[in-house]
Scaffold this active site. Structure first.
Site, PDB file in Angstrom:
ATOM      1  CE  LYS A 194      -0.330   0.351   5.039  1.00  0.00           C
ATOM      2  NZ  LYS A 194      -1.177   0.254   6.234  1.00  0.00           N
ATOM      3  NE  ARG A 196      -0.813   4.060   6.439  1.00  0.00           N
ATOM      4  CZ  ARG A 196      -2.002   3.605   6.805  1.00  0.00           C
ATOM      5  NH1 ARG A 196      -3.092   4.230   6.407  1.00  0.00           N
ATOM      6  NH2 ARG A 196      -2.118   2.517   7.548  1.00  0.00           N
ATOM      7  CG  ASP A 224      -6.943   3.785  14.251  1.00  0.00           C
ATOM      8  OD1 ASP A 224      -8.084   3.977  14.720  1.00  0.00           O
ATOM      9  OD2 ASP A 224      -6.030   4.627  14.368  1.00  0.00           O
ATOM     10  N   GLY A 227      -9.615   0.972   7.346  1.00  0.00           N
ATOM     11  CA  GLY A 227      -9.515   1.298   5.925  1.00  0.00           C
ATOM     12  C   GLY A 227      -8.576   0.371   5.171  1.00  0.00           C
ATOM     13  CB  THR A 228      -5.044  -0.648   5.812  1.00  0.00           C
ATOM     14  OG1 THR A 228      -4.516   0.675   5.767  1.00  0.00           O
ATOM     15  CG2 THR A 228      -4.038  -1.611   5.206  1.00  0.00           C
TER      16      THR A 228
END
Length: 313
Positions: A194, A196, A224, A227-228
């Site tokens: 990914k 960011r 958290d 999203g990821t």
């Protein structure tokens, strides 16, 4: 042989739900303590029984608000001033562990600061679970017992009886953690790479490896906003996976996390109770770490090996 000092287990306000279970598995009632709060928010924790000469275990995770950390520090200081023989901090979730290095100019290293504060308050030992980065142990000049979530997750995954198991890391930084779980199943792994734009926001993601027809398990230490994890799950399903679930030790779950998870393609999100859930979700399964920590406390009391709690491949 040296005499074993009496063990007393106490809890801070934020982790009472877990401390009660740890004490129950250990076979001992929680010690008596209380917190006086002034009208301006200042707190004054106190021990309501003698701890002179005792081996004191203080259970408190340090998720937000910051009062949880300050309460823990005041309890450590209070135990020291009450002549406790040995003070062990049991921190199921080590807050600020994501700040383990300078990833950009002019920032603090939060994990190191927390280590300094625990030391200054008078802690003799730290027991924690699945640190964001294992090298945080090096921030301390006293013993750190770093327990592993594999002891909780591996038996659960084996109970599912999945046929074509494949493990996935949601980012490059989690490769070692994911491989550590995959080895218990002699399984292969893939990586979601990914990039960011900013914290808690993923710009692009690519999959390295083949997931066709596999039951994929994403592995991470904390979740958290989700999203990821949810984006990785969608990418994996789009690439032909049979199913995708996630095992994550610490359910931080802030912002739109519950909405993201409920609307995701994840079959389930398996977490532990190091942090209490803010709301219920049919997709979230919670496994307890209470027995693991109770056994670790017993081994410290008896001067036995903590590594015996780690499951072997």
């Amino acid at each position: 042989m040296a005499a074993i000092n009496q063990v007393k287990i106490f809890t801070g306000s934020s982790s009472e739900y877990l401390a009660k279970e740890i004490a129950r598995f250990y076979g001992k009632d929680l010690g008596l303590s209380s917190v006086q709060r002034f009208s301006d928010g200042e707190m004054s924790p106190s021990f309501n029984e003698s701890i002179r000469g005792c081996d004191v275990f203080i259970i408190q995770s340090t998720f937000p608000p910051a009062d949880n950390m300050l309460e823990l520090l005041l309890m450590i200081d209070g135990a020291r001033r009450a002549s406790a023989h040995y003070v062990t901090v049991v921190m199921p979730y080590f807050g600020y562990s994501r700040q383990d290095r300078k990833d950009k100019p002019r920032v603090g290293i939060g994990a190191k600061l927390i280590a300094n504060l625990l030391t200054a308050a008078g802690a003799d030992r730290l027991m924690t679970l699945d640190l964001h980065a294992g090298q945080i142990q090096g921030f301390f000049d006293f013993p750190v017992d770093h327990l592993e979530g594999t002891a909780i997750f591996v038996p659960y995954l084996k109970s599912l009886g999945l046929d074509n198991l494949l493990f996935a890391s949601p980012d490059v930084g989690g490769v070692v953690r994911t491989r550590n779980v995959a080895k218990f199943f002699n399984a292969e792994m893939v990586i979601c790479d990914k990039q960011r734009k900013r914290a808690n926001e993923v710009a692009t993601m690519q999959l390295i490896g083949d997931v066709t027809g596999a039951d994929v398990v994403l592995v991470d230490d904390l979740i958290d906003t989700g999203g990821t994890m949810c984006k990785a799950a969608q990418l994996i399903m789009d690439k032909g996976a049979k199913s995708v679930r996630a095992i994550v030790t610490h359910p931080v779950l802030s912002g739109k996390a519950y909405e993201n998870i409920n609307n995701s393609v994840l079959t389930e999100l398996v977490v532990t109770d190091t942090i209490p859930l803010k709301e219920a979700s049919d997709k979230i399964k919670v496994l307890s770490v209470a027995e693991l920590f109770a056994k670790a406390i017993g081994r410290i009391r008896d001067h036995e090996s903590i590594s015996s709690l780690f499951i072997k491949n």
